[in-house]
Design an enzyme around this catalytic site. Structure first.
Site, mmCIF file in Angstrom:
data_model
loop_
_atom_site.group_PDB
_atom_site.id
_atom_site.type_symbol
_atom_site.label_atom_id
_atom_site.label_comp_id
_atom_site.label_asym_id
_atom_site.label_seq_id
_atom_site.Cartn_x
_atom_site.Cartn_y
_atom_site.Cartn_z
ATOM 1 N N CYS A 1 0.827 -1.208 0.000
ATOM 2 C CA CYS A 1 0.000 0.000 0.000
ATOM 3 C C CYS A 1 0.861 1.258 0.000
ATOM 4 O O CYS A 1 0.414 2.321 -0.442
ATOM 5 C CB CYS A 1 -0.938 0.000 1.202
ATOM 6 N N GLY B 1 -15.160 -0.704 20.902
ATOM 7 C CA GLY B 1 -14.865 -0.631 19.475
ATOM 8 C C GLY B 1 -14.363 -1.980 18.993
ATOM 9 O O GLY B 1 -14.066 -2.882 19.799
ATOM 10 N N ALA B 2 -14.271 -2.150 17.685
ATOM 11 C CA ALA B 2 -13.806 -3.431 17.139
ATOM 12 C C ALA B 2 -13.001 -3.222 15.866
ATOM 13 O O ALA B 2 -12.898 -4.123 15.036
ATOM 14 C CB ALA B 2 -14.999 -4.345 16.870
#
Length: 417
Positions: A50, A187-188
């Protein structure tokens, strides 16, 4: 034979531009074989992540613009679309660049270790495509060796600089033994998963994931032998935890002052440590007003991160020395290999001359010639033939005033004037 590294990365181009010249795993083998067809290119490997796309080649005389044209054409672009974002390194600089990349010295996060694995994958893919030969094989093996040396001899990777690690690092400063604490992760996403990984690695036994989508929380809980709950259940579990770390994409706080205050009463005001990693914030700022809560935000973690960055930068200067030494040693060995090829050619020619004279001598002996005379003739003829070509070239060099070659011949044959 030479080396060339041509590429584009996060320092030279935006993500939009990097996406346009990246190679998907499905197309990589085709790209390798296509690049291999460029006249003068012997061996090829392509690293595409990336943050960067880089082409490494072992080649004869090939202009970088030829490789640039191939890259542009392969992605259906014009050369001028790409040329402003490209960098090119040749010979020892190309070797240095690959090693620097492998060591994490050219990464967005200084010293990050993932890039080494990505380079190993790129090398394996090039091997599978059949575009790696002895030159790139030696180059990549040297690269892996120096990268290992950098990891073991410097502290380049010992001071993580991620927000997730900084949060855990701060918690370790407050609690004597984190393994005995209970942690609620709200959160995940990727950040929370990384926090969980750090906590799991230091043996924190009680981890609870809370998320708007319970299924996502459950999947993370399975990874870390943890528990999962819905956001609505947080008030029921808050009194049971010592540490809260939050990072969601919510536009509004998911944990308020009232719920925290009620939890503290149940806990009989045992302190709670909280880290809000979200922007916008997940925990109401007013929570910090509570006497038994230690609330930190992303900005508060900056000091921890900056200190780790400073330590990595010090280690990076040590790593740079190892990179330069490794590249220089590789180039020296490469030159030695070139010399070995010349020596093989000289020995082959000498063996041919020897065999020719030996056959003559053996025929003379079969015909009853005096062995002593045959041996003397053999030695004389072989000496003449071995020294003929050097003698002609040395005389020619002297006539042309090339005393450097004459002096070199004297050094080569270890003679005294």
């Amino acid at each position: 034979m030479g080396f060339l590294a041509l590429g584009i990365n996060h320092n030279t181009a935006s993500i939009a531009m990097r996406e346009r010249v990246s190679f998907t795993p499905e197309r990589l083998q085709d790209a390798l074989l296509s690049a291999q067809k460029i006249m003068g290119v012997r061996e090829t490997a392509i690293l595409s992540t990336c943050n960067r796309t880089e082409i490494y080649c072992s080649l004869d005389q090939v202009e970088p613009k030829v490789l640039l044209h191939w890259l542009s054409e392969y992605h259906h672009l014009h050369d001028e679309d790409v040329s402003n974002y490209i960098y090119c390194h040749k010979q020892e600089q190309a070797v240095q660049h690959l090693i620097r990349v492998a060591c994490g010295l050219d990464s967005m996060v200084l010293g990050e270790p993932q890039i080494l694995g990505q380079i190993k994958t790129a090398y394996a893919q090039a091997q599978e495509a059949g575009t790696v030969g002895p030159a790139l094989r030696r180059l990549f093996q040297t690269c892996f060796s120096v990268a290992k040396q950098v990891r073991t001899q410097t502290s380049i990777g010992q001071n993580p600089v991620s927000i997730a690690y900084a949060a855990v690092s701060l918690a370790r400063q407050i609690f004597a033994d984190l393994s005995e604490t209970s942690v609620l992760l709200i959160g995940a996403g990727e950040t929370i998963e990384l926090v969980a990984r750090h906590l799991f690695d230091i043996n924190v036994k009680t981890i609870i994931f809370a998320n708007r989508t319970l299924d996502r929380a459950a999947k993370l809980a399975d990874k870390f032998n943890a528990q999962s709950i819905a956001l609505a259940d947080i008030p029921d579990y808050l009194p049971k935890v010592d540490i809260v770390i939050a990072s969601t994409a919510s536009q509004l706080p998911v944990l308020g002052k009232g719920a925290t205050e009620r939890a503290l009463k149940v806990r009989k005001h045992r302190p709670m440590f909280m880290v809000d990693l979200a922007v916008p914030r997940d925990i109401e700022p007013e929570v910090s007003e509570l006497a038994d809560v230690y609330l930190y935000t992303v900005d508060d973690l900056r000091e921890v991160i900056d200190e780790n960055v400073r330590q990595r930068e010090q280690a990076a200067s040590e790593a740079e020395k190892l990179v330069l030494e490794g590249a220089a040693e590789f180039m020296l060995k490469l030159k030695e290999l070139d010399a070995i090829d010349v020596l093989k050619a000289i020995r082959k020619k000498a063996d041919m001359l020897k065999e020719t004279e030996l056959e003559k001598a053996q025929r003379q002996l079969k015909n009853g010639a005096d062995p002593e005379a045959v041996l003397a003739q053999f030695a004389h003829a072989l000496t003449n033939k071995l020294t003929h070509a050097p003698s002609v070239q040395i005389k020619k060099a002297g006539a042309e005033g090339r005393m450097d070659l004459v002096n070199w011949a004297q050094y080569l044959f270890e003679t005294d004037q």
